[in-house]
Design a protein around this motif. Structure first.
Motif, PDB file in Angstrom:
ATOM      1  N   PRO A 167       0.849  -1.206   0.000  1.00 13.77           N
ATOM      2  CA  PRO A 167       0.000   0.000   0.000  1.00 13.77           C
ATOM      3  C   PRO A 167       0.875   1.243   0.000  1.00 13.77           C
ATOM      4  CG  PRO A 167       0.107  -0.935   2.202  1.00 13.77           C
ATOM      5  CD  PRO A 167       0.838  -1.894   1.304  1.00 13.77           C
ATOM      6  N   PRO A 168       0.289   2.409  -0.291  1.00 13.80           N
ATOM      7  CA  PRO A 168       1.089   3.643  -0.299  1.00 13.80           C
ATOM      8  C   PRO A 168       1.727   3.914   1.062  1.00 13.80           C
ATOM      9  CG  PRO A 168      -1.071   3.997  -1.302  1.00 13.80           C
ATOM     10  CD  PRO A 168      -1.120   2.650  -0.657  1.00 13.80           C
ATOM     11  N   GLN A 169       2.913   4.470   1.014  1.00 13.95           N
ATOM     12  CA  GLN A 169       3.623   4.860   2.227  1.00 13.95           C
ATOM     13  C   GLN A 169       3.095   6.209   2.721  1.00 13.95           C
ATOM     14  OE1 GLN A 169       6.014   2.987   3.928  1.00 13.95           O
ATOM     15  NE2 GLN A 169       5.157   1.460   2.508  1.00 13.95           N
ATOM     16  N   PRO A 170       3.321   6.549   3.988  1.00 11.90           N
ATOM     17  CA  PRO A 170       2.891   7.862   4.491  1.00 11.90           C
ATOM     18  C   PRO A 170       3.518   8.998   3.677  1.00 11.90           C
ATOM     19  CG  PRO A 170       3.584   6.430   6.300  1.00 11.90           C
ATOM     20  CD  PRO A 170       3.959   5.729   5.036  1.00 11.90           C
ATOM     21  N   ARG A 171       2.725   9.996   3.377  1.00 11.09           N
ATOM     22  CA  ARG A 171       3.228  11.147   2.622  1.00 11.09           C
ATOM     23  C   ARG A 171       4.037  12.064   3.542  1.00 11.09           C
ATOM     24  NH1 ARG A 171       0.982  12.553  -2.254  1.00 11.09           N
ATOM     25  NH2 ARG A 171       1.361  14.747  -1.749  1.00 11.09           N
ATOM     26  N   ALA A 172       5.150  12.515   3.021  1.00 11.23           N
ATOM     27  CA  ALA A 172       6.004  13.406   3.816  1.00 11.23           C
ATOM     28  C   ALA A 172       5.328  14.742   4.086  1.00 11.23           C
ATOM     29  CB  ALA A 172       7.339  13.621   3.102  1.00 11.23           C
ATOM     30  N   ASP A 173       4.448  15.184   3.149  1.00 10.27           N
ATOM     31  CA  ASP A 173       3.812  16.491   3.325  1.00 10.27           C
ATOM     32  C   ASP A 173       2.554  16.420   4.202  1.00 10.27           C
ATOM     33  OD1 ASP A 173       1.991  15.219   1.683  1.00 10.27           O
ATOM     34  OD2 ASP A 173       2.253  16.574  -0.031  1.00 10.27           O
ATOM     35  N   GLY A 174       2.160  15.213   4.619  1.00 11.40           N
ATOM     36  CA  GLY A 174       1.001  15.080   5.500  1.00 11.40           C
ATOM     37  C   GLY A 174      -0.334  15.343   4.837  1.00 11.40           C
ATOM     38  N   ASP A 175      -0.387  15.416   3.514  1.00 15.62           N
ATOM     39  CA  ASP A 175      -1.631  15.686   2.782  1.00 15.62           C
ATOM     40  C   ASP A 175      -2.496  14.430   2.800  1.00 15.62           C
ATOM     41  OD1 ASP A 175      -3.662  16.212   0.973  1.00 15.62           O
ATOM     42  OD2 ASP A 175      -2.370  17.225  -0.474  1.00 15.62           O
TER      43      ASP A 175
END
Length: 264
Positions: free
Chosen positions: A92-100
């Motif tokens: 699955p997608p990893q956590p976004r660095a920008d927190g969006d």
């Protein structure tokens, strides 16, 4: 207070998916094992759908007797449980660095669509509850993570994720059904939708069906132009964005209410 025990069926499913019932083995892995059986079953389902999966078919593909499979998998029902989790092995997608979090949910939805495109039979499998296997839980964790980032508590996040995942699954199943009907008629999905609109114009009048008539006049079912969405799953972004708008609005209202002084 005594601790609530899991339901027997769920306990069995956890043991099955996490391989908790078999003691650890030493030495080389046997040629026939559960992993090979599940992999062969997924391959058969990818090629022919769930109707093409049977213990006999899988055994034949692997070059073993059907009884040999039952030493590793108790039933076809157990095999399907394992297949569904195995089909979700894609990360699955990893956590976004920008927190969006909204973009994060968008990536999660796109990932789900990709899984369904690889394994279309999944949308026709009976689902008895939330995921319990390691792969299913990884996808559940990724979706909940983004919704909790929005400001929802975990209970509300579960409800929203259930809605979003249902929309993705059911929309893709609708697309598959429509595509198969179009292919059986010797046309494409876009051609069939356009033909549907033309057929409606023969019977729809503004007096009897004013809203449907307006929809046709707006060209909602006209042949798509270059770059326009051509399938239900490609065209679902508007609905999903409105769900996320609702989440955002709810979280903001709750934050404002928390900042208001208490009434005297």
């Amino acid at each position: 207070m005594s601790e609530r025990r899991p339901e027997p069926g769920l306990t069995r499913e956890i043991e099955l998916l996490w391989d908790l019932r078999e003691p650890g083995r030493r030495g080389p892995k046997p040629k026939l094992n559960r992993e090979a059986i599940v992999r062969a079953a997924v391959t058969a389902a990818d090629a022919e759908g769930l109707d093409g999966v049977s213990m006999q078919r899988v055994a034949r593909e692997l070059g073993y007797t059907t009884m040999s499979l039952y030493r590793h998998v108790d039933s076809k029902e157990d095999l399907l449980v394992l297949m569904l989790d195995a089909a979700m092995e894609q990360d699955p997608p990893q956590p976004r660095a920008d927190g969006d979090w909204r973009a994060g949910i968008g990536e999660w939805v796109a990932g789900c669509r990709e899984v369904y495109r690889r394994h279309p039979w999944m949308v026709y499998a009976v689902v008895f509850g939330p995921p319990l296997g390691p792969n299913g839980l990884r996808w559940m964790e990724a979706g909940l993570r983004e919704l909790v980032r929005s400001g929802l508590n975990t209970a509300d996040a579960v409800q929203v994720l259930t809605t979003v995942s249902s929309v993705v699954r059911d929309t893709y199943r609708l697309e598959l059904d429509m595509r198969r009907a179009a292919e059986a008629a010797g046309s494409t999905l876009a051609e069939r939708e356009h033909a549907y609109a033309l057929s409606l114009r023969r019977v729809v009048t503004p007096e009897r069906f004013p809203t449907i008539a307006a929809m046709l006049d707006d060209g909602v079912m006209a042949a798509p132009g270059p770059g326009e969405a051509t399938t239900p799953t490609e065209d679902m972004s508007f609905s999903l964005e409105r769900i996320l708008d609702g989440v955002e609005s709810y979280v903001e209202r709750r934050r404002r209410a928390a900042r208001l002084p208490a009434s005297p």
